[in-house]
Design an enzyme around this catalytic site. Structure first.
Site, mmCIF file in Angstrom:
data_model
loop_
_atom_site.group_PDB
_atom_site.id
_atom_site.type_symbol
_atom_site.label_atom_id
_atom_site.label_comp_id
_atom_site.label_asym_id
_atom_site.label_seq_id
_atom_site.Cartn_x
_atom_site.Cartn_y
_atom_site.Cartn_z
ATOM 1 N N LEU A 38 0.861 -1.180 0.000
ATOM 2 C CA LEU A 38 0.000 0.000 0.000
ATOM 3 C C LEU A 38 0.900 1.234 0.000
ATOM 4 O O LEU A 38 2.027 1.183 0.467
ATOM 5 C CB LEU A 38 -0.890 0.036 1.238
ATOM 6 C CG LEU A 38 -1.890 -1.111 1.439
ATOM 7 C CD1 LEU A 38 -2.814 -0.794 2.601
ATOM 8 C CD2 LEU A 38 -2.696 -1.398 0.199
ATOM 9 N N ASP A 39 0.369 2.344 -0.503
ATOM 10 C CA ASP A 39 1.107 3.601 -0.398
ATOM 11 C C ASP A 39 0.270 4.581 0.427
ATOM 12 O O ASP A 39 -0.782 4.217 0.935
ATOM 13 C CB ASP A 39 1.456 4.160 -1.787
ATOM 14 C CG ASP A 39 0.224 4.434 -2.642
ATOM 15 O OD1 ASP A 39 -0.876 4.673 -2.088
ATOM 16 O OD2 ASP A 39 0.357 4.428 -3.878
ATOM 17 N N SER A 40 0.741 5.795 0.574
ATOM 18 C CA SER A 40 0.043 6.739 1.458
ATOM 19 C C SER A 40 -1.357 7.072 0.948
ATOM 20 O O SER A 40 -2.273 7.290 1.743
ATOM 21 C CB SER A 40 0.866 8.011 1.644
ATOM 22 O OG SER A 40 1.170 8.577 0.390
ATOM 23 N N ASP A 42 -3.277 4.956 -0.730
ATOM 24 C CA ASP A 42 -4.073 3.780 -0.356
ATOM 25 C C ASP A 42 -4.466 3.853 1.118
ATOM 26 O O ASP A 42 -5.580 3.498 1.493
ATOM 27 C CB ASP A 42 -3.268 2.488 -0.569
ATOM 28 C CG ASP A 42 -2.996 2.201 -2.035
ATOM 29 O OD1 ASP A 42 -3.803 2.626 -2.883
ATOM 30 O OD2 ASP A 42 -1.984 1.542 -2.323
#
Length: 82
Positions: A38-40, A42
Site C-alpha cells: 500500500l502507499d500513502s 491507499d
C-alpha cells in the site's frame, strides 16, 4: 461489539476487494507498506472505507503510527469500543 476476528475479516475483505491484495498475504504481522504494497494514498482510502464500515470518525493522525495489519485491527477495536 466486534471481535478482533470480525475486524480482521472486514479489513481483509476491504484489502482484497479494494486494493487487490492477496488474501493469503494478509496476516496480523504483515506490513501494510512493505508486504501488502500500500502507499500513502491507499492508506487514506483505507481510512475512508473503515470510517464507512464502522460509522466512526478516524483522525488521520491516529493512523500515522499504523504499520501492520495488527495495528489497524487494534486501532479499529479502540474506535468501536468508544
Amino acid at each position: 461489539m466486534q471481535s478482533r476476528e470480525q475486524i480482521l475479516e472486514m479489513l481483509t475483505q476491504i484489502l482484497v476487494d479494494e486494493f487487490e491484495v492477496d488474501a493469503e498475504d494478509i496476516t496480523l504481522e504483515a506490513s501494510l507498506y512493505e508486504e501488502l504494497d500500500l502507499d500513502s494514498i491507499d492508506a487514506v482510502d483505507l481510512v475512508i472505507k473503515l470510517q464507512q464500515m464502522t460509522g466512526k470518525k478516524i483522525k488521520p493522525e491516529e493512523f500515522k503510527a499504523v504499520r501492520t495489519v495488527d495495528d489497524v485491527v487494534s486501532a479499529i477495536e479502540g474506535l468501536v469500543k468508544e
